[in-house]
Scaffold this motif. Structure first.
Motif, PDB file in Angstrom:
ATOM      1  N   ARG A 146       0.846  -1.191   0.000  1.00  0.00           N
ATOM      2  CA  ARG A 146       0.000   0.000   0.000  1.00  0.00           C
ATOM      3  C   ARG A 146       0.882   1.243   0.000  1.00  0.00           C
ATOM      4  NH1 ARG A 146      -2.653  -3.683   3.157  1.00  0.00           N
ATOM      5  NH2 ARG A 146      -4.715  -4.186   2.348  1.00  0.00           N
ATOM      6  N   THR A 147       0.350   2.315  -0.554  1.00  0.00           N
ATOM      7  CA  THR A 147       1.060   3.591  -0.566  1.00  0.00           C
ATOM      8  C   THR A 147       0.362   4.524   0.406  1.00  0.00           C
ATOM      9  OG1 THR A 147       1.630   3.242  -2.877  1.00  0.00           O
ATOM     10  CG2 THR A 147       1.820   5.488  -2.047  1.00  0.00           C
ATOM     11  N   ALA A 148       1.155   5.295   1.136  1.00  0.00           N
ATOM     12  CA  ALA A 148       0.598   6.230   2.111  1.00  0.00           C
ATOM     13  C   ALA A 148       1.273   7.587   1.963  1.00  0.00           C
ATOM     14  CB  ALA A 148       0.804   5.705   3.530  1.00  0.00           C
ATOM     15  N   TYR A 149       0.508   8.614   2.285  1.00  0.00           N
ATOM     16  CA  TYR A 149       1.009   9.983   2.324  1.00  0.00           C
ATOM     17  C   TYR A 149       0.810  10.484   3.749  1.00  0.00           C
ATOM     18  CZ  TYR A 149       0.753  15.082   1.906  1.00  0.00           C
ATOM     19  OH  TYR A 149       0.918  16.448   2.089  1.00  0.00           O
ATOM     20  N   LEU A 150       1.893  10.962   4.372  1.00  0.00           N
ATOM     21  CA  LEU A 150       1.831  11.504   5.727  1.00  0.00           C
ATOM     22  C   LEU A 150       2.286  12.953   5.716  1.00  0.00           C
ATOM     23  CD1 LEU A 150       2.294   8.336   6.138  1.00  0.00           C
ATOM     24  CD2 LEU A 150       3.185   8.954   8.360  1.00  0.00           C
ATOM     25  N   ARG A 151       1.513  13.799   6.372  1.00  0.00           N
ATOM     26  CA  ARG A 151       1.900  15.196   6.577  1.00  0.00           C
ATOM     27  C   ARG A 151       2.004  15.397   8.076  1.00  0.00           C
ATOM     28  NH1 ARG A 151      -1.016  19.445   7.887  1.00  0.00           N
ATOM     29  NH2 ARG A 151      -2.982  18.456   7.303  1.00  0.00           N
ATOM     30  N   THR A 152       3.160  15.881   8.523  1.00  0.00           N
ATOM     31  CA  THR A 152       3.398  16.056   9.951  1.00  0.00           C
ATOM     32  C   THR A 152       2.666  17.297  10.449  1.00  0.00           C
ATOM     33  OG1 THR A 152       5.588  15.117   9.585  1.00  0.00           O
ATOM     34  CG2 THR A 152       5.187  16.123  11.730  1.00  0.00           C
ATOM     35  N   VAL A 153       1.739  17.088  11.371  1.00  0.00           N
ATOM     36  CA  VAL A 153       0.959  18.180  11.941  1.00  0.00           C
ATOM     37  C   VAL A 153       1.670  18.747  13.167  1.00  0.00           C
ATOM     38  CG1 VAL A 153      -1.265  18.777  12.995  1.00  0.00           C
ATOM     39  CG2 VAL A 153      -1.183  17.169  11.071  1.00  0.00           C
ATOM     40  N   ALA A 154       2.291  17.882  13.959  1.00  0.00           N
ATOM     41  CA  ALA A 154       3.040  18.302  15.143  1.00  0.00           C
ATOM     42  C   ALA A 154       4.211  17.347  15.340  1.00  0.00           C
ATOM     43  CB  ALA A 154       2.145  18.292  16.379  1.00  0.00           C
ATOM     44  N   ALA A 155       5.380  17.914  15.641  1.00  0.00           N
ATOM     45  CA  ALA A 155       6.584  17.106  15.880  1.00  0.00           C
ATOM     46  C   ALA A 155       7.436  17.766  16.957  1.00  0.00           C
ATOM     47  CB  ALA A 155       7.375  16.940  14.588  1.00  0.00           C
ATOM     48  N   PRO A 156       6.887  17.892  18.170  1.00  0.00           N
ATOM     49  CA  PRO A 156       7.652  18.527  19.235  1.00  0.00           C
ATOM     50  C   PRO A 156       8.781  17.633  19.740  1.00  0.00           C
ATOM     51  CG  PRO A 156       5.605  17.658  20.107  1.00  0.00           C
ATOM     52  CD  PRO A 156       5.581  17.426  18.614  1.00  0.00           C
ATOM     53  N   THR A 157       9.773  18.238  20.393  1.00  0.00           N
ATOM     54  CA  THR A 157      10.866  17.465  20.979  1.00  0.00           C
ATOM     55  C   THR A 157      10.327  16.540  22.061  1.00  0.00           C
ATOM     56  OG1 THR A 157      12.340  19.296  20.532  1.00  0.00           O
ATOM     57  CG2 THR A 157      13.120  17.654  22.085  1.00  0.00           C
ATOM     58  N   ALA A 158       9.370  17.023  22.825  1.00  0.00           N
ATOM     59  CA  ALA A 158       8.698  16.201  23.835  1.00  0.00           C
ATOM     60  C   ALA A 158       7.201  16.315  23.584  1.00  0.00           C
ATOM     61  CB  ALA A 158       9.043  16.706  25.230  1.00  0.00           C
ATOM     62  N   GLY A 159       6.512  15.239  23.703  1.00  0.00           N
ATOM     63  CA  GLY A 159       5.074  15.245  23.437  1.00  0.00           C
ATOM     64  C   GLY A 159       4.765  14.409  22.213  1.00  0.00           C
ATOM     65  N   PRO A 160       3.478  14.269  21.890  1.00  0.00           N
ATOM     66  CA  PRO A 160       3.097  13.380  20.798  1.00  0.00           C
ATOM     67  C   PRO A 160       3.376  13.971  19.412  1.00  0.00           C
ATOM     68  CG  PRO A 160       1.163  14.415  21.739  1.00  0.00           C
ATOM     69  CD  PRO A 160       2.330  14.835  22.584  1.00  0.00           C
ATOM     70  N   VAL A 161       3.740  13.093  18.496  1.00  0.00           N
ATOM     71  CA  VAL A 161       3.872  13.444  17.088  1.00  0.00           C
ATOM     72  C   VAL A 161       2.520  13.159  16.450  1.00  0.00           C
ATOM     73  CG1 VAL A 161       5.023  12.865  14.916  1.00  0.00           C
ATOM     74  CG2 VAL A 161       6.329  12.898  17.042  1.00  0.00           C
ATOM     75  N   GLN A 162       2.066  14.078  15.609  1.00  0.00           N
ATOM     76  CA  GLN A 162       0.768  13.911  14.974  1.00  0.00           C
ATOM     77  C   GLN A 162       0.907  14.030  13.462  1.00  0.00           C
ATOM     78  OE1 GLN A 162      -2.350  16.318  16.788  1.00  0.00           O
ATOM     79  NE2 GLN A 162      -1.089  16.502  18.620  1.00  0.00           N
ATOM     80  N   PHE A 163       0.172  13.162  12.763  1.00  0.00           N
ATOM     81  CA  PHE A 163       0.184  13.146  11.305  1.00  0.00           C
ATOM     82  C   PHE A 163      -1.235  13.213  10.761  1.00  0.00           C
ATOM     83  CE2 PHE A 163       3.838  10.457  12.502  1.00  0.00           C
ATOM     84  CZ  PHE A 163       4.856  11.069  11.801  1.00  0.00           C
ATOM     85  N   ALA A 164      -1.374  13.824   9.599  1.00  0.00           N
ATOM     86  CA  ALA A 164      -2.559  13.659   8.762  1.00  0.00           C
ATOM     87  C   ALA A 164      -2.162  12.598   7.752  1.00  0.00           C
ATOM     88  CB  ALA A 164      -2.918  14.971   8.080  1.00  0.00           C
ATOM     89  N   VAL A 165      -2.971  11.561   7.588  1.00  0.00           N
ATOM     90  CA  VAL A 165      -2.565  10.379   6.821  1.00  0.00           C
ATOM     91  C   VAL A 165      -3.607  10.015   5.770  1.00  0.00           C
ATOM     92  CG1 VAL A 165      -2.009   7.914   7.012  1.00  0.00           C
ATOM     93  CG2 VAL A 165      -1.348   9.483   8.842  1.00  0.00           C
ATOM     94  N   THR A 166      -3.123   9.610   4.615  1.00  0.00           N
ATOM     95  CA  THR A 166      -3.945   8.969   3.590  1.00  0.00           C
ATOM     96  C   THR A 166      -3.247   7.672   3.214  1.00  0.00           C
ATOM     97  OG1 THR A 166      -4.714  11.085   2.694  1.00  0.00           O
ATOM     98  CG2 THR A 166      -4.922   9.152   1.262  1.00  0.00           C
ATOM     99  N   VAL A 167      -3.978   6.566   3.262  1.00  0.00           N
ATOM    100  CA  VAL A 167      -3.455   5.271   2.836  1.00  0.00           C
ATOM    101  C   VAL A 167      -4.374   4.775   1.720  1.00  0.00           C
ATOM    102  CG1 VAL A 167      -2.893   2.899   3.503  1.00  0.00           C
ATOM    103  CG2 VAL A 167      -2.639   4.743   5.179  1.00  0.00           C
ATOM    104  N   TRP A 168      -3.779   4.413   0.590  1.00  0.00           N
ATOM    105  CA  TRP A 168      -4.545   3.888  -0.521  1.00  0.00           C
ATOM    106  C   TRP A 168      -4.577   2.366  -0.465  1.00  0.00           C
ATOM    107  CZ3 TRP A 168      -1.210   8.106  -1.330  1.00  0.00           C
ATOM    108  CH2 TRP A 168      -1.821   9.281  -1.758  1.00  0.00           C
ATOM    109  N   GLU A 169      -5.604   1.782  -1.067  1.00  0.00           N
ATOM    110  CA  GLU A 169      -5.705   0.325  -1.179  1.00  0.00           C
ATOM    111  C   GLU A 169      -4.554  -0.191  -2.051  1.00  0.00           C
ATOM    112  OE1 GLU A 169      -7.312  -1.815   0.387  1.00  0.00           O
ATOM    113  OE2 GLU A 169      -9.100  -0.809   1.126  1.00  0.00           O
ATOM    114  N   GLN A 170      -4.295  -1.471  -1.960  1.00  0.00           N
ATOM    115  CA  GLN A 170      -3.282  -2.096  -2.808  1.00  0.00           C
ATOM    116  C   GLN A 170      -3.756  -2.030  -4.245  1.00  0.00           C
ATOM    117  OE1 GLN A 170      -3.351  -5.946  -0.876  1.00  0.00           O
ATOM    118  NE2 GLN A 170      -1.207  -5.666  -0.308  1.00  0.00           N
ATOM    119  N   PRO A 171      -2.809  -1.853  -5.167  1.00  0.00           N
ATOM    120  CA  PRO A 171      -3.201  -1.874  -6.571  1.00  0.00           C
ATOM    121  C   PRO A 171      -3.765  -3.250  -6.924  1.00  0.00           C
ATOM    122  CG  PRO A 171      -0.876  -1.276  -6.320  1.00  0.00           C
ATOM    123  CD  PRO A 171      -1.400  -1.645  -4.978  1.00  0.00           C
ATOM    124  N   SER A 172      -4.792  -3.259  -7.785  1.00  0.00           N
ATOM    125  CA  SER A 172      -5.380  -4.556  -8.142  1.00  0.00           C
ATOM    126  C   SER A 172      -4.799  -5.112  -9.411  1.00  0.00           C
ATOM    127  CB  SER A 172      -6.892  -4.431  -8.285  1.00  0.00           C
ATOM    128  OG  SER A 172      -7.233  -3.328  -9.078  1.00  0.00           O
TER     129      SER A 172
END
Length: 172
Positions: A146-172
C-alpha cells in the motif's frame, strides 16, 4: 475532429456487434463499445483505504505504525509495522522498520500527492530515515504494497507526534 473519430469507432463497433450470431438489436450492443473506450483509460484514482489522523507518544522512546491495518495500528512495537517514530535529543525522526528505501521526503509545501506521484517519488528518491519537523511531508510504501502519504501536523521534541494520513488500497 475527435467527435467524428469517436462516432466512426462507435459505428464500427455497433455494425460488427450487430453482425454477431447472438445478434439482438442495438441498445445493449451499443453500450459495449462505449465501455471499451472508457476502459482504455485505466488511470482511475485508486481507492482510499484510510484518511485521518495518527498520534504517537514519544514518552517511551517512540513507537511503530502499521499502515496495512485499518485504521493504521499505532503502538510501542507492532508486529508487521512499516515505520517507526523515534525520540531523539534533536527532535523526533521517522524511519522504515527494515531500513528499506520505501519512503520519500516531499517538498515542505504543495498539494497532496496522488498515489502514483508518491510511488514515483519513492522509486526515484527512496530513503529509510529522516528527521521530523512540523509540515514535513512523506510518501511511504507499506510492506504489503500500500502507498501512504503523511503530513506532519506536530513534531515537538517532547510530546506526541501527529500526522494527517492517507493510505490507498493495494493496486489490483
Amino acid at each position: 475532429m475527435v467527435g467524428i473519430i469517436v462516432t466512426v469507432l462507435v459505428s464500427r463497433g455497433s455494425s460488427s456487434a450487430d453482425s454477431e450470431p447472438s445478434g439482438g438489436s442495438a441498445p445493449g450492443k451499443q453500450a459495449t463499445p462505449s465501455a471499451t473506450v472508457s476502459n482504455e483509460d485505466e488511470g482511475a484514482a485508486p481507492k482510499v483505504r484510510y484518511t485521518g489522523g495518527i498520534r504517537i507518544a514519544l514518552d517511551s522512546g517512540g513507537g511503530d505504525i502499521d499502515l496495512d491495518s485499518k485504521p493504521p495500528l499505532v503502538g510501542p512495537s507492532n508486529e508487521g509495522s512499516d515505520i517507526f517514530i523515534g525520540a531523539n535529543t534533536d527532535g523526533p525522526d521517522i524511519g522504515t522498520e527494515d531500513s528499506s528505501l520505501t519512503m520519500a521526503l516531499l517538498p515542505g509545501s504543495g498539494p497532496a500527492p496522488s498515489e502514483r506521484e508518491c510511488n514515483e517519488k519513492i522509486e526515484k528518491n527512496g530513503i529509510y530515515n529522516t528527521p521530523l519537523a512540523r509540515g514535513a511531508r512523506l510518501c511511504i510504501q507499506s510492506k504489503e504494497g500500500r502507498t501512504a502519504y503523511l503530513r506532519t501536523v506536530a513534531a515537538p521534541t517532547a510530546g506526541p507526534v501527529q500526522f494527517a494520513v492517507t493510505v490507498w488500497e493495494q493496486p489490483s
